[in-house]
Design a protein around this motif. Structure first.
Motif, PDB file in Angstrom:
ATOM      1  N   LEU A   1       0.836  -1.199   0.000  1.00 21.33           N
ATOM      2  CA  LEU A   1       0.000   0.000   0.000  1.00 21.33           C
ATOM      3  C   LEU A   1       0.873   1.252   0.000  1.00 21.33           C
ATOM      4  O   LEU A   1       0.605   2.218  -0.717  1.00 21.33           O
ATOM      5  N   ALA A   2       1.927   1.208   0.828  1.00 25.70           N
ATOM      6  CA  ALA A   2       2.779   2.385   0.948  1.00 25.70           C
ATOM      7  C   ALA A   2       3.461   2.703  -0.371  1.00 25.70           C
ATOM      8  O   ALA A   2       3.694   3.871  -0.698  1.00 25.70           O
ATOM      9  N   GLN A   3       3.764   1.650  -1.148  1.00 23.14           N
ATOM     10  CA  GLN A   3       4.498   1.879  -2.391  1.00 23.14           C
ATOM     11  C   GLN A   3       3.609   2.340  -3.541  1.00 23.14           C
ATOM     12  O   GLN A   3       4.005   3.165  -4.356  1.00 23.14           O
ATOM     13  N   LEU A   4       2.395   1.794  -3.589  1.00 24.90           N
ATOM     14  CA  LEU A   4       1.554   2.030  -4.769  1.00 24.90           C
ATOM     15  C   LEU A   4       0.804   3.354  -4.673  1.00 24.90           C
ATOM     16  O   LEU A   4       0.557   3.865  -3.580  1.00 24.90           O
TER      17      LEU A   4
ATOM     18  N   ALA B   1      -6.534   0.752  -6.398  1.00 27.95           N
ATOM     19  CA  ALA B   1      -7.906   0.504  -6.841  1.00 27.95           C
ATOM     20  C   ALA B   1      -7.958  -0.632  -7.854  1.00 27.95           C
ATOM     21  O   ALA B   1      -8.953  -1.353  -7.945  1.00 27.95           O
ATOM     22  N   ALA B   2      -6.860  -0.811  -8.600  1.00 28.41           N
ATOM     23  CA  ALA B   2      -6.851  -1.851  -9.635  1.00 28.41           C
ATOM     24  C   ALA B   2      -6.651  -3.236  -9.036  1.00 28.41           C
ATOM     25  O   ALA B   2      -6.858  -4.241  -9.705  1.00 28.41           O
ATOM     26  N   ASP B   3      -6.240  -3.299  -7.776  1.00 31.44           N
ATOM     27  CA  ASP B   3      -5.979  -4.591  -7.134  1.00 31.44           C
ATOM     28  C   ASP B   3      -7.097  -4.880  -6.120  1.00 31.44           C
ATOM     29  O   ASP B   3      -7.152  -4.272  -5.058  1.00 31.44           O
ATOM     30  N   PRO B   4      -7.998  -5.787  -6.459  1.00 28.97           N
ATOM     31  CA  PRO B   4      -9.178  -5.992  -5.599  1.00 28.97           C
ATOM     32  C   PRO B   4      -8.813  -6.369  -4.158  1.00 28.97           C
ATOM     33  O   PRO B   4      -9.418  -5.889  -3.205  1.00 28.97           O
ATOM     34  N   GLU B   5      -7.781  -7.198  -4.020  1.00 27.86           N
ATOM     35  CA  GLU B   5      -7.424  -7.639  -2.677  1.00 27.86           C
ATOM     36  C   GLU B   5      -6.896  -6.475  -1.845  1.00 27.86           C
ATOM     37  O   GLU B   5      -7.290  -6.260  -0.706  1.00 27.86           O
TER      38      GLU B   5
ATOM     39  N   THR C   1     -24.121   1.137 -10.640  1.00 30.73           N
ATOM     40  CA  THR C   1     -22.664   1.149 -10.795  1.00 30.73           C
ATOM     41  C   THR C   1     -22.055   0.262  -9.727  1.00 30.73           C
ATOM     42  O   THR C   1     -22.580   0.175  -8.624  1.00 30.73           O
ATOM     43  N   VAL C   2     -20.966  -0.367 -10.087  1.00 27.05           N
ATOM     44  CA  VAL C   2     -20.253  -1.204  -9.137  1.00 27.05           C
ATOM     45  C   VAL C   2     -18.917  -0.544  -8.867  1.00 27.05           C
ATOM     46  O   VAL C   2     -18.230  -0.131  -9.801  1.00 27.05           O
ATOM     47  N   LEU C   3     -18.566  -0.416  -7.603  1.00 23.17           N
ATOM     48  CA  LEU C   3     -17.302   0.222  -7.241  1.00 23.17           C
ATOM     49  C   LEU C   3     -16.156  -0.513  -7.927  1.00 23.17           C
ATOM     50  O   LEU C   3     -16.047  -1.732  -7.828  1.00 23.17           O
ATOM     51  N   GLY C   4     -15.334   0.263  -8.632  1.00 25.10           N
ATOM     52  CA  GLY C   4     -14.228  -0.339  -9.371  1.00 25.10           C
ATOM     53  C   GLY C   4     -14.600  -0.675 -10.807  1.00 25.10           C
ATOM     54  O   GLY C   4     -13.746  -1.046 -11.602  1.00 25.10           O
ATOM     55  N   HIS C   5     -15.888  -0.584 -11.142  1.00 25.33           N
ATOM     56  CA  HIS C   5     -16.338  -0.881 -12.503  1.00 25.33           C
ATOM     57  C   HIS C   5     -17.206   0.264 -13.009  1.00 25.33           C
ATOM     58  O   HIS C   5     -18.159   0.050 -13.742  1.00 25.33           O
ATOM     59  N   GLU C   6     -16.879   1.494 -12.588  1.00 23.51           N
ATOM     60  CA  GLU C   6     -17.746   2.637 -12.862  1.00 23.51           C
ATOM     61  C   GLU C   6     -17.935   2.891 -14.339  1.00 23.51           C
ATOM     62  O   GLU C   6     -18.966   3.404 -14.770  1.00 23.51           O
ATOM     63  N   THR C   7     -16.922   2.523 -15.134  1.00 24.22           N
ATOM     64  CA  THR C   7     -17.000   2.887 -16.540  1.00 24.22           C
ATOM     65  C   THR C   7     -17.797   1.887 -17.369  1.00 24.22           C
ATOM     66  O   THR C   7     -18.134   2.175 -18.523  1.00 24.22           O
ATOM     67  N   GLU C   8     -18.109   0.732 -16.795  1.00 27.97           N
ATOM     68  CA  GLU C   8     -18.793  -0.288 -17.590  1.00 27.97           C
ATOM     69  C   GLU C   8     -20.285  -0.014 -17.652  1.00 27.97           C
ATOM     70  O   GLU C   8     -20.917   0.277 -16.641  1.00 27.97           O
TER      71      GLU C   8
END
Ligand code: SF4
Ligand code: SF4
Lengths: 294, 483
Positions: free
Chosen positions: A95-98, A104-108, B419-426
Motif C-alpha cells: 500500500l505504501a508503495q503504490l 484501486a486496480a488490485d481488488p485484494e 454502478t459497481v465500485l471499481g467498474h464505474e466505466t462499464e
C-alpha cells in the motif's frame, strides 16, 4: 465419634453393604464405583494441583500466584496483536508503495485498504462526519458527489492532511465568507434579494421573481468571486456550489439567509502528524470509495 | 443371582472393608472360530481398508481446488466429497446426512438389534483388532489369565511391552489416518515425518493415538456398557420381533455336565461348558437372558454351535432370534417372522423421506449464490442534481473451483442506474468471481428524482452468468425521503 468398627449389613441380592442410616425405611447401598471412575477422579485432582503450580491460580491481596510456566493472557493478546500486525505487513508495504489508482486496480489490496480506512474513519472522522459518513448540518456529507475542495485522490489527501481552517497548519485550506449582513456590507433587503436569487439557481421557482432579479445584481457584485457565475462554485477558493440540491447549512430561505447574514465556518483538523501517511492513505481511499470519488 | 452366591455372601461387613472401587473381574475373551467370526473378520477388513484407503483416492477438480476425493478443508471452510463441495452455510446438508444416518441406525436396530455394535462400530472394530494383536503376543485366554496372575518377570515385562508397543503403533496409524481426511494425504504424510506438519496435526495424531490405545486397549467393553449413550436408549427401538442374540432356555435347561454316550432325556442341551461366556468380549453370560451389555456380536453363537457339533446336537441353542420366536419355539410352535410392523415401517418411511430431502438439497444446490445488504446508515444519499442514491453490499458466492464472470443488474426499478465500485466505466457492470470464494462488492443504485414517488421501491438484483446460463436474483429495496 466412636472408635469401634462399625458393622454394615450386606444386601443379599447385590452383595453391597447397606448404609446404616435409613430414610423412612429406605436404605442406601454402598455399591463401590468402578475402578476407572475412582482413578479418573484421582487424576483430575492431581491435574488441578498441577494446574495451580503451572498456571496463574490463587489470588492474594496484592496479586496472584503466577505459575511456573509464566503464562499470561495479557502477553497472549500482545502476541496475537503482533502476529496480526506481522500478517498485515506485506499488504501495508505494498500500500505504501503504490499510488491510489494502482491500489484501486488490485481488488485484494483495495479490500484491505477499505477495511483499514473504515476503522480509521470510525475512530477519527465519525465524530463530525457521522459513522455512515453522511455528515450533518455544517459537516459535509462525504457520500454525495458534491465537494467543497474536490473529490479526487490528491485533493482529498491534501484536505485530510492539512485540514480546513486548521489553526496549526500553514498549508491548511482557507476560505472565509464575509458576514454580509452583520458587518453591514449588504442591507437586509439586499440579503433577502440575493437569497431569492440563490435559491432560484437550483431550479426552484422563486416566490418573488422580482426579488430574485434584483438579487442577481447583488450576487454579481458580491458573490461571484468565490461562488462563480450562476453559483457553479469555485473549488480553488472553497466556494460551495450553489446551483445544486446539496446545502451544507440547510437549503430553506431562512437557513440560506442566516448564512449570508452571519456565516458559520467549519473547522477540520490537520491530520498529518496525528496519523501516519499510511493511515491517511487508507482513509483517503476509503472516503473516495464511498460513492462520490472523482 | 444364583443361590450359591447368596449363600457365600456374609451378612455383615466391617466399615473398613467396604471396597473403594468395585472389583469387577477382568475379561479375557477366548478365540472362537465359525461363520459369524469369519463374517466379522471380513467386515473388519473392509471397514479398516475404507478408513485407511479413502484419503488416497484422487478426484480431479481443476487447478483451483484440491484433488482429494474426500477432504474436509478446515482452514478453507469447505468440505469436498467427490462431485459435491459443501460450504459452511450448507452445513444443513451434513445435518441432514447425520439425521439420515441416525434414522437408518434406528431402522436397522428395530430389525436386527445391535448389529451396528457387534459388527460396524469403530469401538468394536478396533477392539477386535487390538484383541487379535493381543492374542498373537500373549496367547489365548488361558495363557493371558496365567500371565496376568504371574508375578513380575522379564518375560512378563517383555510381552506386555511388546503388546503395548503394538497397540501404540496401531493407535498412531489410526490417528495418522484421521488427519488425512483434513489434509492433502500425499503432502501431509511426508511432512509428518520431517516435522513440517502443523501443531494441530501432531496434537490430533497424539490425542488419537492415546484415545485409541485407551478405548480399544484398556476400556474396551466398558465403553459399550458404561459410556455409550446408544447402548442406553436402544431398548426404545427393540420389540418382540427384533433379532437379538439369545439362548433358548426351553431347549437348554436344565443345564448340566454331560458325558459322552449319556442320554439327553430329562435334561437340557446346555452342557454348562461356559464356552459362550469365555468368548464373550463383554464378559457376560448370555444364558441370563437379553442384557444391556450384550453387543450382539454373535461370537457366543459360533462358540455354542461348535460345542453342539461336538456333542452331536443341532445348532441353534444360542442363535439370532426374536423374543417372539423363542416363546413360540418353547411351546413347540413354528417361528413367525414379523418384519413389516408399525415400528419398522415408520422408521423406513422417515428414513426414505430424510434421504430424499438430503438428495434434493444436494441436487437443488446452486453453484452460485448471492445475498445483499442494503446500507442503513444512511438509507439514501441526495446527489447534486437531486437524484437519490442507495448503496448496497452484494456478496457473491462462487461455489465452484473455476473463475466466472457475472453481470449485475437491477430489475424492477425503472430509471435506475447501477454502478459497481471499481467498474464505474462499464455500461453493464461485469465482475470476476474468483474460484471457491466469496466476493463482496459495493453497488450503487441511482434513481432520478422524478422517479421517486415517496415510498420504498422493491426490486431485485439479478446476477447473471452468461457462460453457464445461470441467474440468481436477490430481492431488496430502494429507500428515499418521504414526500
Ligand atoms: S456354549 Fe452352549 S452348551 Fe456351552 S455353556 Fe454356553 S449355551 Fe451351554
Ligand atoms: S453375549 Fe454373545 S452376542 Fe452378546 S456380546 Fe457376548 S458374545 Fe457377543
Amino acid at each position: 465419634m466412636s472408635s469401634e468398627k462399625r458393622k454394615y449389613e450386606v444386601d443379599p441380592v447385590t452383595g453391597s453393604a447397606i448404609h446404616p442410616y435409613s430414610w423412612d425405611g429406605i436404605g442406601e447401598l454402598e455399591t463401590p464405583p468402578p475402578r476407572w471412575w475412582v482413578l479418573t477422579y484421582l487424576v483430575c485432582f492431581l491435574f488441578a494441583v498441577g494446574w495451580w503450580v503451572a498456571y496463574p491460580a490463587w489470588p492474594y491481596i496484592a496479586g496472584y500466584t503466577k505459575g511456573v510456566l509464566g503464562f499470561s493472557t495479557r502477553a497472549d493478546v500482545a502476541e496475537q496483536i503482533a502476529a496480526a500486525k506481522a500478517a498485515q505487513a506485506p499488504y501495508n508495504n505494498k500500500l505504501a508503495q503504490l499510488d491510489y489508482a494502482a491500489i484501486a486496480a488490485d481488488p485484494e489490496l483495495s479490500t484491505f485498504a477499505m477495511a483499514g480506512g473504515k476503522a480509521l474513519f470510525g475512530e477519527n472522522c465519525a465524530q463530525c462526519h457521522g459513522s455512515g459518513a453522511n455528515g450533518n448540518v455544517g459537516y459535509p456529507n462525504l457520500l454525495d458527489d458534491d465537494w467543497l475542495w474536490g473529490g479526487d485522490y490528491t485533493t482529498l489527501e491534501q484536505t485530510v492532511m492539512h485540514g480546513v481552517r486548521s489553526t496549526n497548519d500553514e498549508a491548511t485550506r482557507q476560505s472565509q465568507m464575509p458576514a454580509f449582513g452583520k458587518d453591514g456590507i449588504l442591507t437586509r433587503e439586499q440579503v433577502d434579494d440575493v437569497v431569492a436569487y440563490v435559491l432560484s439557481l437550483s431550479g426552484t421557482a422563486p416566490a418573488d421573481p422580482a426579488a430574485a432579479e434584483r438579487g442577481a445584481q447583488v450576487f454579481a457584485d458580491n458573490c461571484v468571486a468565490c461562488h462563480g457565475d450562476a453559483g457553479v462554485g469555485l473549488r480553488e477558493m472553497g466556494g460551495p456550489k450553489l446551483n445544486d440540491a446539496i446545502w451544507l447549512y440547510g437549503g430553506d430561505p431562512k437557513a440560506v439567509a442566516a448564512q449570508v447574514f452571519n456565516p458559520r465556518h467549519g473547522v477540520m483538523p490537520a491530520w498529518a502528524g496525528r496519523l501516519d501517511p499510511l493511515a491517511i492513505k487508507k482513509l483517503v481511499f476509503y472516503v473516495h470509495s464511498l460513492g462520490g470519488g472523482e | 443371582m444364583s443361590m450359591t452366591m447368596n449363600n457365600r455372601t456374609p451378612t455383615t461387613i466391617d466399615e473398613a472393608d467396604i471396597p473403594v472401587w468395585s472389583h469387577k473381574p477382568k475379561t479375557f475373551p477366548k478365540k472362537v472360530k465359525g461363520p459369524i467370526r469369519n463374517l466379522k473378520w471380513a467386515v473388519m477388513a473392509v471397514l479398516l481398508a475404507i478408513y485407511w484407503g479413502v484419503p488416497w483416492f484422487r478426484f480431479d477438480r481443476g487447478p483451483f481446488a484440491p484433488d482429494q476425493a474426500i477432504l474436509i478443508d478446515l482452514p478453507g471452510r469447505k468440505a469436498y466429497f467427490l462431485w459435491f463441495e459443501i460450504w459452511p452455510q450448507e452445513v444443513y446438508i451434513v445435518t441432514g446426512l447425520l439425521i439420515v444416518a441416525a434414522i437408518g441406525l434406528f431402522f436397522v436396530t428395530a430389525m436386527l438389534g445391535r448389529v451396528w455394535c457387534g459388527y460396524a462400530c469403530p469401538q468394536t472394530v478396533w477392539t477386535d483388532l487390538f484383541m487379535l494383536v493381543e492374542r498373537w503376543i500373549e496367547g489365548d485366554r488361558a495363557q493371558r489369565m496365567k500371565l496376568d496372575r504371574a508375578p513380575f518377570s522379564m518375560k512378563k515385562l517383555g510381552k506386555r511391552t511388546a503388546k503395548f508397543a503394538a497397540w501404540a503403533f496401531i493407535g498412531m496409524m489410526t490417528g495418522g489416518a484421521w488427519i488425512l481426511y483434513f489434509n492433502d494425504a500425499p503432502t501431509v504424510v511426508p511432512e509428518l515425518f520431517t516435522g513440517e506438519a502443523g501443531t494441530a496435526v501432531y496434537a490430533t495424531v497424539a490425542f488419537l493415538t492415546f484415545s485409541t490405545f485407551l478405548m480399544a486397549g484398556i476400556a474396551r467393553e466398558n465403553v459399550c456398557t458404561f459410556m455409550c449413550p446408544y447402548a442406553r436408549f436402544q431398548s426404545a427401538m427393540f420389540d418382540q420381533d427384533t433379532m437379538v442374540v439369545s439362548y433358548h432356555p426351553a431347549r437348554g435347561e436344565k443345564r448340566g455336565k454331560h458325558k459322552a454316550g449319556e442320554s439327553w432325556d430329562g435334561r437340557g442341551h446346555c452342557i454348562d461348558c461356559r464356552q459362550c461366556v469365555d468368548v464373550c468380549p463383554t464378559g457376560i453370560d448370555i444364558r441370563d437372558g437379553l442384557q444391556m451389555s450384550c453387543i450382539s456380536c454373535g461370537l457366543c453363537v459360533d462358540a455354542c454351535n461348535s460345542i453342539m457339533d461336538k456333542v452331536g446336537l443341532p445348532h441353534g441353542l444360542i442363535s439370532y432370534d426374536t423374543e417372539r420366536n423363542i416363546e413360540l419355539k418353547a411351546c413347540g410352535q413354528k417361528p413367525k417372522w414379523n418384519l413389516l410392523r408399525l415400528r419398522t415401517i415408520g422408521y423406513g418411511v422417515v428414513f426414505a423421506l430424510a434421504g430424499l430431502g438430503v438428495l434434493y438439497a444436494l441436487m437443488a444446490r446452486q453453484p452460485m449464490d448471492a445475498s445483499v445488504l442494503a446500507d442503513r446508515n444512511p438509507l439514501f444519499v441526495r446527489l447534486s442534481n437531486g437524484d437519490l442514491r442507495n448503496g448496497y453490499t452484494l456478496k457473491l458466492l462462487n461455489k465452484t473451483p473455476e473463475l466466472h464472470a457475472v453481470e449485475i443488474a437491477a430489475v424492477g426499478l425503472t430509471g435506475a442506474e447501477v454502478t459497481v465500485l471499481g467498474h464505474e466505466t462499464e455500461a453493464v457492470p461485469t465482475v470476476e468471481l474468483a474460484p471457491d470464494a466469496v466476493a463482496a462488492i459495493r453497488v450503487f443504485v441511482r434513481l432520478p428524482e422524478a422517479d421517486w414517488k415517496g415510498s420504498p421501491l422493491d426490486f431485485d438484483f439479478v446476477v447473471t452468468d452468461h457462460g453457464r446460463n445461470l441467474t440468481v436474483s436477490v430481492p431488496t429495496r430502494f429507500e428515499g425521503p418521504a414526500k
